[in-house]
Design a protein around this motif. Sequence first.
Motif, short mmCIF file in Angstrom:
data_model
loop_
_atom_site.label_atom_id
_atom_site.label_comp_id
_atom_site.label_asym_id
_atom_site.label_seq_id
_atom_site.Cartn_x
_atom_site.Cartn_y
_atom_site.Cartn_z
N HIS A 285 0.83 -1.21 0.00
CA HIS A 285 0.00 0.00 0.00
C HIS A 285 0.85 1.24 0.00
N GLY A 286 2.15 1.07 -0.21
CA GLY A 286 2.98 2.24 -0.42
C GLY A 286 3.57 2.85 0.84
N LEU A 287 3.39 2.19 1.98
CA LEU A 287 3.98 2.75 3.19
C LEU A 287 5.48 2.52 3.18
N SER A 288 6.23 3.43 3.80
CA SER A 288 7.68 3.29 3.80
C SER A 288 8.08 2.03 4.55
N THR A 289 9.29 1.54 4.28
CA THR A 289 9.70 0.29 4.90
C THR A 289 9.77 0.41 6.41
N THR A 290 10.16 1.59 6.92
CA THR A 290 10.21 1.73 8.38
C THR A 290 8.82 1.56 8.97
N VAL A 291 7.86 2.25 8.36
CA VAL A 291 6.50 2.16 8.88
C VAL A 291 5.99 0.73 8.73
N ALA A 292 6.23 0.15 7.56
CA ALA A 292 5.72 -1.20 7.31
C ALA A 292 6.35 -2.20 8.27
N ALA A 293 7.61 -1.99 8.63
CA ALA A 293 8.26 -2.94 9.53
C ALA A 293 7.76 -2.76 10.96
N ASN A 294 7.37 -1.56 11.32
CA ASN A 294 6.89 -1.32 12.69
C ASN A 294 5.42 -1.62 12.86
N LEU A 295 4.72 -1.73 11.73
CA LEU A 295 3.27 -1.93 11.83
C LEU A 295 2.90 -3.24 12.53
N PRO A 296 3.58 -4.37 12.21
CA PRO A 296 3.23 -5.59 12.94
C PRO A 296 3.43 -5.44 14.45
N ILE A 297 4.44 -4.66 14.84
CA ILE A 297 4.70 -4.48 16.27
C ILE A 297 3.51 -3.77 16.90
N ALA A 298 3.09 -2.66 16.28
CA ALA A 298 1.95 -1.94 16.83
C ALA A 298 0.71 -2.83 16.81
N ALA A 299 0.57 -3.62 15.74
CA ALA A 299 -0.61 -4.50 15.63
C ALA A 299 -0.62 -5.52 16.76
N TYR A 300 0.55 -6.09 17.07
CA TYR A 300 0.68 -7.01 18.20
C TYR A 300 0.07 -6.42 19.46
N GLY A 301 0.48 -5.16 19.70
CA GLY A 301 0.02 -4.50 20.92
C GLY A 301 -1.49 -4.36 20.92
N VAL A 302 -2.04 -3.90 19.80
CA VAL A 302 -3.49 -3.72 19.71
C VAL A 302 -4.20 -5.05 19.95
N VAL A 303 -3.66 -6.10 19.33
CA VAL A 303 -4.29 -7.42 19.46
C VAL A 303 -4.30 -7.87 20.92
#
Lengths: 437, 366, 292
Positions: free
Chosen positions: B283-301
């Motif tokens: 979806h065009g997000l930068s690699t830094t954001v894309a790499a950190n997204l699973p981490i944030a998602a973990y927390g939300v889950v």
Amino acid sequence: MNGSHRTRMLAVAATVIAALVAAGCSSSSSGGAGAAPAVPGITKTQILIGSHQPLTGPAAPGYSEISAASNAYFQYVNAHGGVYGRKIKYTYLDDAYDPSKTASVVRQLVLQDSVYAIFDGLGTPTHLAVVNYLNSAKVPDVFIASGCDCWASGHPYSFGWQIDYIREGKILGAYVKSHFAGKKIGFFYQNDEFGTDGVKGLSYEIPASQVASKQSYVPINVNIGPQAAALKAAGVQVVVCYSIPAFTALLKLAALKIGWNPTFVVSSVGADPITLGGLLQAFAKQGGKTVVGNQLTQGIITAGYLPTLGNTGNSWIALFKKVHDTYDAKAPFDGNVLYGEAVAYTFVQAMVKAGKNPTRAGLVSAIESGGLSQGAAVAPYDYSMTDHGGMMGAYIGVIKNGVVVQQGPVWTTDTTPGGAVTPFTGTQPPAPASGMP
Amino acid sequence: MTMTLLRHLVAAIVAGAVIWALSVQLNAFRDYQMAEIAVYVVAIAGLSVLIGLSGQISIGNGAFMAVGAYAAALLMLHLNWPVWAVFPASAAIAAGAGGVVGVAAARLSGPYLAGATLLLAVALPSLATRFPGVFGGDQGLSLTVTAPARLGATFPTTRWQAWVCSVAALIALVLLANLGRSRVGRNWRAIRDDPVAAALTGLNVARLRVLAFVVSAACAGLAGAMLAYTTTLVSPGSFTLSLSIALLTGAVLGGLGSLAGALWGALVIVLVPTYVTDVATSHGLSTTVAANLPIAAYGVVLIAVMILFPDGIQGGLRRLAGPLLPANLTRLASPDRQQPPGELSDGLTSPDRRQPVGEHQEEGTT
Amino acid sequence: MNEFLQFTLGGVSFGMVYAAIGLSLVLIWRGTRILNYSQGAMAMLSTYIALTVINHTGSYWEGFAAALATGVVLGAVIERLVIRPVENKPPLNAVVVTIGLLVLLEGLAGIFYGGQYRSFPAAFSVTGLHAGAVSLGISPNDLFVAAAVLAAALALAVMFRYTSAGLRLRAAAFNAYAARLLGVRVGRVLTLGWALAGLIGALAGLLVSPNTFLYPASMDSIFVLGFTAAVIGGLDSPAGAIVGGLILGVTLNYVGGYLGSDLVPLFGLAALVLVLMLRPSGLFSTSHGRQV
């Protein structure tokens, strides 16, 4: 009882099957379920390469810039015709500096995405998790981003690139021996292979009698005050640091606090002036006592194996700056970006040498047959059938006003205790006018 | 052979057949992921038993995985033991470590225990760098794993690894399932629900707690040995605090005290993070954001599951399929009660939840 | 001898930061009986806000104030939205939720600020003080750190003792049901407790970040040791957190200096286990087991 239980387990199993098959189908439709290309990763229009990089986790600061910079250079090449008409597609996956993740993403790249080669795999402990696998699967494993000398031999498909830590230690050590005779030397090093290899190289050159203290640190413990205090108590006048930039900066700050003012000699890994200056810049903004960020880096002695960023007259710096400004402008133009572009250049060199119909074995022999010009490196590569190490030399530099200024010639040496450190008499070839090898 | 054991063995054989079929159908990378999933199923199941059955919280099972992994690597490198001997031995060594920790932990409750195990997860891997001669320091110990010759030269190593790990996982799950249904399992649930009452009926609370730690550590140790066998490198960088947190996430997400839940948790941990990153990058997000997204998602889950679905995936499935299946299912928890949503399904009840300051419950002291 | 003195003084500075984290953990524990694993991450986020303000306005103290304000708001919001649903549930739920918060906040920091190490300014000079020609090994900033934490602890003590808000906090912590019956709005009081803890945590982040640089995981090891300090001192004793932090900071400095930097986490673990074996409620805890 039996029946309901079995029904239950079968229901669970069915769900699992559905999930995995769905995942498997989606992968095989995008991967190589059909007729596999003759050479994995090579089509008429594309070269597909992969890498494992620490995009998150403890090693991400700084190192995460390298892959974007390499990609920038590949985009430049693609925009100018590619390699024999093929565009380079560079897929780099995050391993968070965790070797278990490295093992997983590299297998994903090789088995699922069918990359042609693994390029610039970053990190010593992480790459060690996959080097045996890549060699047994006969996948070219080129230009590993690690200064370990372990890539030099024993792995036919793997190649190092940057100067290894032992060689650099010898070059720094020889400089210290000749310029600081009679002074007390101290070592401050990271407690892993990077630090211990550096100290090994230093010890080959600096007489043991001069070494007053050796202090190691671990990245998880940022409180290195005791180490600084111990170095000061031993009367150290010249401290040689095999440390990452954060810990070089921390040692500088600790030295300020305890009123200790030694000469700093720092490995190229930990001495990028832009990174160091950035870490120390907040201490320049204080009122009262003048502690300037740049001033804190002034006079640091280091080694370099690529042209210094301050040397704007150098054709390589001009080329890489142009590429950076066009394709990677958001990142600062610092040592990591320079590294990423330079190693990408070397890969394109190797692909050009591998010819119009490259094979995996062909890439390997293109590199080890020697004759790869040194490109942006200041000293030649030592690639041969028996040595896959990489760069042989570096120069000594001093940080002045935020840039590294070269002092003296480029020095070359080997990794043995007895091998001499000799000046390199050749010259670095200029960057090609087209910007492509 | 008791009916319970027979039931579990049949289930395991069925599952084994399914796994074999899958491993042959899917590509070599998916085989590798199957091996990874097997590793996490065992580790998460052990943690799930500890938390769900015996009511003790541990954020340090990553450390026991490290013990098992290093034990396996040393046995294979220096003594050349075959894998079917290495796995039980590593589990036993980790069980010993679990016993030591369990004895220390039996006197602690709730947050004190969680915090001590947290520190264990952080501190133990640094032993590897302290003794680099034995443990290989930061670079770790490298292993070589090859499929046996009689399978043919083109047999993918990852498929062999998937087979070995799946068999080990199934054996471990059968043993755990039996343990859950045995007297020990019932005693664990008793000390979890009300330690004082359990002590009054004559149960040795401290010893049961230590036993739970031992079992949980044995599972983690086996998982560590399987991890060593799969990744072929054992180094401290693989056993960070993130690993222990991932195990906790998997256990909670899957459903505490449930073996099927361990499977769901393992699937999520192995398959979802890369999926999230792929979606983000596409979806065009930068690699830094894309790499950190699973981490944030973990927390939300973690937060969402705990607040909204405390029983995890398995609990949710059970509720969905509830009317169709009898209450006596393959979960280790007490099957009799239908818990209202919002409560932990098997009531990790703590009767003294809102204790006045100045009172502190000391359980399990003998 | 000089080395020993350096080790001691250096340990005090970090020890005060552990004490601050420990203090905020004690605040939350006393009020809600929850151990907040995301305390360090909350502090980290508050410090990032401070950095943004400082870079914008050029003023350290404006950033300082912004961080403290962020800490208060963050603590209150988190308690209201995320913690309230699990306050009366089994302890495991709160453990998982606060760990989830820790992970979430670090991921968000990575997304919004990236993983780069940021330089964070100190309030005062970091150059060491001298007594004549002898270097004392502490800087004006170290003195500020110690003073700030002690002032915060003192302010808290005064608040608890002499203000009605403090009385309500103590009442709600002692017996929530009785407090409710007496008209104390227990929910609001708990939010206040978390807000105060967020404030102190933010202070800790501001004080320690010049020495650790600021990045998403920078407060992880500080939190672990702050938690150790709180447990050693006793989770229900604010004074215990301060003393525990000081003892831990200085002891670990000796370990790092005389034995090696890599042994520090192991010794932290050993210290924790030792204290919990001998006094499971901590050194200064006032409880001695179940009262029947």
